[in-house]
Structure formats: structure tokens, C-alpha cells
Design an enzyme around this catalytic site. Structure first.
Site, PDB file in Angstrom:
ATOM      1  N   CYS A  50     -15.785   0.774   3.745  1.00  0.00           N
ATOM      2  CA  CYS A  50     -14.902   0.990   4.510  1.00  0.00           C
ATOM      3  C   CYS A  50     -14.161   1.202   3.866  1.00  0.00           C
ATOM      4  CB  CYS A  50     -15.442   0.737   5.824  1.00  0.00           C
ATOM      5  SG  CYS A  50     -13.765   1.512   7.120  1.00  0.00           S
ATOM      6  N   CYS A  71     -16.029  -3.845   4.535  1.00  0.00           N
ATOM      7  CA  CYS A  71     -14.167  -3.406   4.524  1.00  0.00           C
ATOM      8  C   CYS A  71     -12.884  -3.660   4.016  1.00  0.00           C
ATOM      9  CB  CYS A  71     -13.656  -3.328   6.432  1.00  0.00           C
ATOM     10  SG  CYS A  71     -11.914  -1.926   6.271  1.00  0.00           S
ATOM     11  N   CYS A 117       2.630  -6.710  11.524  1.00  0.00           N
ATOM     12  CA  CYS A 117       2.341  -6.920   9.216  1.00  0.00           C
ATOM     13  C   CYS A 117       2.316  -8.288   8.732  1.00  0.00           C
ATOM     14  CB  CYS A 117       1.739  -5.551   8.838  1.00  0.00           C
ATOM     15  SG  CYS A 117       1.266  -5.803   7.873  1.00  0.00           S
ATOM     16  N   CYS A 164       5.857  -2.220   9.160  1.00  0.00           N
ATOM     17  CA  CYS A 164       5.153  -2.381  10.515  1.00  0.00           C
ATOM     18  C   CYS A 164       6.078  -3.930  10.793  1.00  0.00           C
ATOM     19  CB  CYS A 164       3.789  -1.933  10.161  1.00  0.00           C
ATOM     20  SG  CYS A 164       3.689  -0.969   9.627  1.00  0.00           S
ATOM     21  N   CYS A 220       3.594  -5.589   0.916  1.00  0.00           N
ATOM     22  CA  CYS A 220       4.064  -3.421   1.190  1.00  0.00           C
ATOM     23  C   CYS A 220       4.851  -2.858   1.329  1.00  0.00           C
ATOM     24  CB  CYS A 220       2.561  -3.822   2.336  1.00  0.00           C
ATOM     25  SG  CYS A 220       2.290  -1.922   2.700  1.00  0.00           S
ATOM     26  N   CYS A 247     -11.874   5.627  10.826  1.00  0.00           N
ATOM     27  CA  CYS A 247     -11.870   4.400  12.286  1.00  0.00           C
ATOM     28  C   CYS A 247     -10.203   4.597  12.381  1.00  0.00           C
ATOM     29  CB  CYS A 247     -12.493   2.586  11.004  1.00  0.00           C
ATOM     30  SG  CYS A 247     -12.553   1.230  11.827  1.00  0.00           S
TER      31      CYS A 247
HETATM   32  N1  SAM Z   1      -1.555  -0.668   4.607  1.00  0.00           N
HETATM   33  C1  SAM Z   1      -2.927  -0.328   5.201  1.00  0.00           C
HETATM   34  C2  SAM Z   1      -2.464   0.530   6.191  1.00  0.00           C
HETATM   35  O1  SAM Z   1      -1.473   0.095   7.509  1.00  0.00           O
HETATM   36  O2  SAM Z   1      -3.234   1.536   6.890  1.00  0.00           O
HETATM   37  C3  SAM Z   1      -4.208  -1.001   5.449  1.00  0.00           C
HETATM   38  C4  SAM Z   1      -4.459  -2.474   5.706  1.00  0.00           C
HETATM   39  S1  SAM Z   1      -3.316  -2.519   7.648  1.00  0.00           S
HETATM   40  C5  SAM Z   1      -3.080  -4.392   7.681  1.00  0.00           C
HETATM   41  C6  SAM Z   1      -4.580  -2.601   8.760  1.00  0.00           C
HETATM   42  C7  SAM Z   1      -4.315  -2.397   9.795  1.00  0.00           C
HETATM   43  O3  SAM Z   1      -4.558  -3.716  10.141  1.00  0.00           O
HETATM   44  C8  SAM Z   1      -3.160  -1.823  10.733  1.00  0.00           C
HETATM   45  O4  SAM Z   1      -2.954  -0.545  11.112  1.00  0.00           O
HETATM   46  C9  SAM Z   1      -2.713  -2.644  11.866  1.00  0.00           C
HETATM   47  O5  SAM Z   1      -3.542  -1.884  12.914  1.00  0.00           O
HETATM   48  C10 SAM Z   1      -3.612  -4.221  11.872  1.00  0.00           C
HETATM   49  N2  SAM Z   1      -3.042  -5.002  11.691  1.00  0.00           N
HETATM   50  C11 SAM Z   1      -2.157  -5.711  11.134  1.00  0.00           C
HETATM   51  N3  SAM Z   1      -1.607  -7.006  11.045  1.00  0.00           N
HETATM   52  C12 SAM Z   1      -1.905  -6.922  12.722  1.00  0.00           C
HETATM   53  C13 SAM Z   1      -1.678  -8.292  13.169  1.00  0.00           C
HETATM   54  N4  SAM Z   1      -0.901  -9.265  12.849  1.00  0.00           N
HETATM   55  N5  SAM Z   1      -2.323  -8.231  14.282  1.00  0.00           N
HETATM   56  C14 SAM Z   1      -3.171  -6.816  14.733  1.00  0.00           C
HETATM   57  N6  SAM Z   1      -3.506  -6.385  13.899  1.00  0.00           N
HETATM   58  C15 SAM Z   1      -2.554  -6.040  13.207  1.00  0.00           C
HETATM   59  C1  DTB Z   2      -8.365  -3.264  11.711  1.00  0.00           C
HETATM   60  O1  DTB Z   2      -7.750  -2.243  12.838  1.00  0.00           O
HETATM   61  N1  DTB Z   2      -7.479  -4.360  11.469  1.00  0.00           N
HETATM   62  C2  DTB Z   2      -8.400  -4.444  10.863  1.00  0.00           C
HETATM   63  C3  DTB Z   2      -9.257  -3.210   9.800  1.00  0.00           C
HETATM   64  N2  DTB Z   2      -8.800  -2.584  10.205  1.00  0.00           N
HETATM   65  C4  DTB Z   2      -8.693  -3.276   8.808  1.00  0.00           C
HETATM   66  C5  DTB Z   2      -7.202  -5.726  10.564  1.00  0.00           C
HETATM   67  C6  DTB Z   2      -6.657  -6.677  11.266  1.00  0.00           C
HETATM   68  C7  DTB Z   2      -5.332  -7.469  10.491  1.00  0.00           C
HETATM   69  C8  DTB Z   2      -4.880  -8.728  11.194  1.00  0.00           C
HETATM   70  C9  DTB Z   2      -3.916  -9.015  10.922  1.00  0.00           C
HETATM   71  C10 DTB Z   2      -4.319 -10.202   9.159  1.00  0.00           C
HETATM   72  O2  DTB Z   2      -5.599 -10.423   9.019  1.00  0.00           O
HETATM   73  O3  DTB Z   2      -3.757  -9.774   8.065  1.00  0.00           O
HETATM   74 FE1  SF4 Z   3       1.623  -2.262   4.884  1.00  0.00          FE
HETATM   75 FE2  SF4 Z   3       1.013  -4.016   6.600  1.00  0.00          FE
HETATM   76 FE3  SF4 Z   3       1.759  -1.645   7.536  1.00  0.00          FE
HETATM   77 FE4  SF4 Z   3      -0.374  -1.696   6.423  1.00  0.00          FE
HETATM   78  S1  SF4 Z   3       0.069  -2.232   7.987  1.00  0.00           S
HETATM   79  S2  SF4 Z   3       0.843   0.002   5.457  1.00  0.00           S
HETATM   80  S3  SF4 Z   3      -0.366  -3.739   4.617  1.00  0.00           S
HETATM   81  S4  SF4 Z   3       3.183  -3.619   6.148  1.00  0.00           S
END
Ligand code: SAM
Ligand code: DTB
Ligand code: SF4
Length: 330
Positions: A134, A102, A65, A62, A58, A194
Site C-alpha cells: 500500500c 504501507c 499533521c 493539514c 510537507c 483505502c
Molecule cells: N501526504 C500524504 C497524504 O496526506 O495523503 C500521505 C501521508 S499522510 C500523513 C496520511 C494520513 O495520515 C492523512 O491523510 C491523515 O488522515 C492521517 N494523519 C496525519 N496526521 C495525523 C494525526 N496527527 N492523527 C491522526 N491521523 C493523522
Molecule cells: C491512515 O488513515 N492513518 C495512517 C495511514 N492512513 C497512513 C497514518 C496515521 C498517521 C498518524 C500520525 C503519524 O504517525 O505521523
Molecule cells: Fe503533508 Fe501531512 Fe498533509 Fe499528508 S497529511 S499532505 S504529509 S501535511
């Protein structure tokens, strides 16, 4: 259960949120549980299953992430999964009791073209299995949101993550305003929202409450509020850091329940690090949904057996039917 109607407010201030949050613990839990009982069945928890349909690489940065291309985390990348693979995962999730499926994609934003068409096919397929669909795909335009809804997408996940003033410490490649714009496009298109955040990124209690105030100030409260406890992934800038105080997390759940009485509050990422006792307190504080299955998007999650045992120990049960709303009218 009472028949009392609980008022829905959109004008919460941070001071009010803070005075709710800081009450003596028994008073806070009593207030949250009283509201929870008026708006939901307090013994019932709904399950959703996540699937990463497009993983890694991506362009966003973030800091939490594992899927950001800016960090070396060892996550294996793949492009949009084929329909048959997703169909069988969704069927398996349904058999295991999830009412919502989802699908997540590691995109900054949806781009019109082949990949988006492939996602629309996935949405139609999962919808045909009679599950709530979702998606979480990054930023959306109004017309993309419209097309997703037409394909049968019921809910869209798009998190605000933290307070507006802390956001810049975590993400530099997009703004809070960008997020709010997508949320408004989702709403206009008629999907449910959500939207929640993450705890444990070095933010203060005031930032956590700032997030709740943002969520509760939306013209319509998000139907679903995921509260994630950061999963610390090696290679990300937030890999090292202090633990979240479990009781502060419970306080936040309770405050979310009080401020958004008719929303589903989802105990989301981070459950593998939570004790059963902490999760139990979260349910008492008003959390009424979890992610089920052994994996979130890329990181582990407690499996079905563990969750089934926990429900049994608590004398609680999982929701069997769809519709992740309060069944008690607002
Ligand atoms: N790329 C899209 C976005 O950012 O909206 C969708 C996928 S993203 C992985 C969805 C959500 O997962 C993020 O908004 C974040 O709040 C959560 N998330 C990602 N990495 C995480 C982590 N290590 N621990 C907890 N929540 C996480
Ligand atoms: C949300 O708030 N938490 C979920 C869902 N929406 C998409 C994602 C959590 C991702 C945790 C890190 C991972 O497994 O990559
Ligand atoms: Fe990309 Fe992860 Fe950020 Fe979603 S949370 S925009 S997958 S870097």
C-alpha cells in the site's frame, strides 16, 4: 455466521446515517455486529504495518499533521529511504504477522522523476516479499496511478478526513475535489482504495457522518476505511483540544460497518489513547483491522506484545493470510 447477502448501497443520506448512529447503543451494536457476521469472520483482525519512507517538510498545511512544514513539531526530516532499509522493515513486519505494508511520503503530490522512480523500486521490492503493498504519497495523476499499479501496488491510501464543509477549516492548500480526483485516478488504474478520516479535530457528529456518506457514495466503496482518532502533536494547530468521547467513536465505527458492509474498517491512529475496553467495543462494532508495531508514521502505536495480549483476552485472532477483503461474496 449467516449466508445472507447484505445489499451494498451508494445512496445513503446524512439523515439515514444520523438515525443509524443515534440509535440506542445496544440496538446499534446489534445491527452492526449482525452485518459484520454476515460479511466477515467477526473474530479475526488483520494487521498492516506503516513506514514513513519520506518524512517531514510537507508543503501542505493539514492542521493535524506533524509532517507539515508549516508547523514546528520536531519531526526529523529525511528523503526517500534506501531499498535495503525498507526491505528489512517489511520483512520484520511480515515476521510479526502483518499482511500489508504501507509506505507513506510527506508529499503534496507525486512528481515524476528520481523520487517517484525510487518509490516504484520500493513497491517492487515489497511486492517480491509476498506482502500486500500500500502507498500513501499525496495526489496522483492517472498515469502515475497506472505506474504504481504496474509496479505491484495493491492499495492506495488517500483520506477525505472529514465532511466537505468542514474540510476548509483543516486544510487550505488543497480542496476536497482534489482528493476526489486522485481517488478516481486510483480506481481507474485498478488499485484498491483505502480512504477514511480523522475524529477529534473540532468537527461535529454531523461532519463525521458527512464523511461516511461521502465514502459510501463512491461508485465502489473503499475496500479499506481507516478511522483515525486524532493524535495531538505539539506544534500543530490542533495540539490542544477536547478528548473524543469513546462511545461516540464506537458509534461511528458501527455506522461505518452498517453503511459499508464489505469494507475493512481500520482502527487506525489514536490507539495508544484508547483503552482495551474501547478497542474491544470497536471490534464488536465491526472494526477488523489495525496498524501493528510501535510506530505509525511518526507517532507511537501500541506494540506487538500489547496487541497480542489484547487478542488473547478477547478470544480473537489475527488474520494470517493476505487479501484484505471480505471472504464472503457480496
Ligand atoms: N501526504 C500524504 C497524504 O496526506 O495523503 C500521505 C501521508 S499522510 C500523513 C496520511 C494520513 O495520515 C492523512 O491523510 C491523515 O488522515 C492521517 N494523519 C496525519 N496526521 C495525523 C494525526 N496527527 N492523527 C491522526 N491521523 C493523522
Ligand atoms: C491512515 O488513515 N492513518 C495512517 C495511514 N492512513 C497512513 C497514518 C496515521 C498517521 C498518524 C500520525 C503519524 O504517525 O505521523
Ligand atoms: Fe503533508 Fe501531512 Fe498533509 Fe499528508 S497529511 S499532505 S504529509 S501535511
Amino acid at each position: 455466521m449467516t449466508n445472507e447477502t447484505i445489499a451494498i448501497r451508494h445512496d445513503w443520506t446524512r439523515e439515514e446515517a444520523s438515525s443509524i448512529y443515534s440509535q440506542p447503543f445496544p440496538d446499534l451494536l446489534y445491527q452492526a455486529q449482525t452485518i459484520h457476521r454476515a460479511t466477515f469472520n467477526p473474530r479475526e483482525v488483520q494487521r498492516s504495518t506503516l513506514l514513513s519512507v519520506k518524512t517531514g517538510g510537507c508543503p501542505e498545511d493539514c492542521a493535524y499533521c506533524p509532517q507539515s512544514a508549516h508547523y514546528k513539531t520536531g519531526v526529523e526530516r529525511h528523503s526517500v529511504l534506501p531499498v535495503e532499509v525498507v526491505r528489512s522493515k517489511a520483512l520484520q513486519a511480515k515476521e510479526q504477522g502483518s499482511t500489508r505494508f504501507c509506505m507513506g511520503a510527506a508529499w503534496r503530490e507525486v512528481k515524476d522523476g528520481k523520487d517517484f522512480e525510487a518509490i516504484l523500486d520500493l513497491v517492487r521490492e515489497v511486492k517480491s516479499l509476498d506482502m500486500e503493498v500500500c502507498c500513501t504519497l499525496g495526489m496522483l495523476t492517472e498515469s502515475q496511478a497506472e505506474r504504481l499499479r504496474e509496479a505491484g501496488c495493491y492499495a492506495y491510501n488517500h483520506n477525505l478526513d472529514t465532511s466537505p464543509e468542514y474540510y476548509g477549516e483543516i486544510i487550505s492548500t488543497r480542496t476536497y475535489e482534489d482528493r476526489l480526483k486522485t481517488l478516481s485516478n486510483v480506481r481507474k488504474a485498478g488499485m484498491t482504495v483505502c480512504c477514511g478520516g480523522i475524529v477529534g479535530m473540532g468537527e461535529k457528529a454531523d461532519d463525521r457522518l458527512g464523511l461516511l456518506v461521502q465514502l459510501a457514495s463512491q461508485e465502489v466503496h473503499p475496500e479499506s476505511v481507516p478511522l483515525n482518532m486524532l493524535v495531538r502533536v505539539e506544534g500543530t494547530p490542533l495540539a490542544e483540544g477536547g478528548k473524543v468521547d469513546p462511545l461516540e467513536f464506537v458509534r461511528l465505527v458501527a455506522t461505518a460497518r452498517i453503511m459499508m458492509p464489505y469494507s475493512m474498517v481500520r482502527l487506525s491512529a489514536g490507539r495508544t489513547e484508547m483503552s482495551d475496553e474501547m478497542q474491544a467495543l470497536c471490534f464488536v462494532a465491526g472494526a477488523n483491522s489495525i496498524f501493528a508495531g510501535e510506530k505509525l508514521l511518526t507517532t507511537p502505536n501500541p506494540g506487538e506484545d500489547h496487541d497480542n495480549k489484547l487478542m488473547k483476552r478477547l478470544g480473537m485472532n489475527f488474520r494470517e493470510h493476505k487479501e484484505c477483503h471480505s471472504s464472503i461474496a457480496a
